[in-house]
Structures are given as C-alpha cells and as structure tokens.
Design an enzyme around this catalytic site. Structure first.
Site: not given
Ligand code: ZN
Length: 162
Positions: A92, A134-135, A138
């Site tokens: 990341c 993963h995004e 966030h």
């Molecule tokens: Zn990330």
C-alpha cells in the site's frame, strides 16, 4: 495535473469512511487525473481518494505494465462475490515497506460510475479483484493494517519506514 500528497499510516484520516460522489464535472475529472498521476508516480497499481485526503468514493486502478489501462471507479459497490478465495501479497502506498498476504474473494462483480457519472457493471478476477477490494477497503476506512496482527503492527511502527 498534479502529484498529490499521500497520507501515511497511522494517520487517523485513513480510518474515516468516504462519502459517495454526487457532483460530476470538472473538479471530479481533475481529481481523477491527479490521482492517476499520483498513482503512476508511486508505481502503484491502485489508489483511493481517502489516501490523498479527499473523503470521496473515488478509486483508480491500473494493472498494465505501461500505465495504459486506467480504470476509474466512482461509488464502487461489490454486488456479488464468488465463494472461493485467493491470497495475494499486498502492499500500500500509505504503508511503505509493508506487505501482507490477504484473503480476498477471487471473483467479484462491481457496480460503479465512471468519471462522467455513467453507471457500469464489471466482473473482476484474480489480482484485479484483490486490488479493487483493497481500494474499496480504503473507502470504508480500512487499510492493510486492519488485516495485520498486533505483532505485525508494532513491528512496523518500530521499523524505519515511517
Ligand atoms: Zn492501499
């Protein structure tokens, strides 16, 4: 176009949820192009708006080797996920030097808008599916560190990466 500053763990702003985009136009298009430039600058394959301190549901991804296939996801939602999983070692931009194998759905269906506000649906598999999950983490205020053990977190805090 501009390279934006990227928040770094453990910045508390990385733990806040992002809001859906409601206004489309020049400002959003500029944000998207700045996010792409920032992602490419860091040789990353994905970036979310909260990482550049914008609390909006905007994600950019590009898994190509020559930065030729940008994918823009506004207000992305996973509408279905296959029951089988994969494990990829993820990194990341907000947690430099930290890598963790994460269990993700191997195939997901996404509903999203493009930068002009047109809705679309897509199926992502494998590495692309992991990257999008993963995004989206966030956007929900989650980072790789939320998947890490206490020991991994304290090791990282003691390391020289910060
Ligand atoms: Zn990330």
């Amino acid at each position: 176009m501009a390279i934006l500053g990227v928040l770094r763990y453990p910045d508390p702003r990385l733990s806040k949820s992002a809001h859906p985009v409601e206004v489309f136009g020049h400002a959003l298009e500029e944000l998207v192009s700045d996010m792409l430039e920032t992602m490419y600058h860091h040789q990353a394959i994905g970036l979310s708006a909260p990482q550049v301190n914008v609390k909006k549901q905007v994600v950019v991804v590009d898994l190509s080797e020559n930065q030729s296939s940008p994918l823009v996801l506004i207000n992305p939602m996973v509408s279905s996920a296959a029951p089988d999983h994969s494990h990829f070692e993820e990194g990341c931009v907000s947690i430099p030097g930290f890598y963790l194998p994460i269990r993700r759905s191997r195939s997901i269906q996404i509903e999203a808008l493009d930068a002009q506000g047109h809705s679309f649906s897509m199926i992502a598999e494998g590495w692309l599916a992991a990257c999008i999950q993963h995004e989206i983490d966030h956007l929900n205020g989650q980072t790789l560190m939320d998947h890490a053990t206490m020991k991994q977190r304290s090791q990282y805090r003691r390391s020289a990466h910060r």
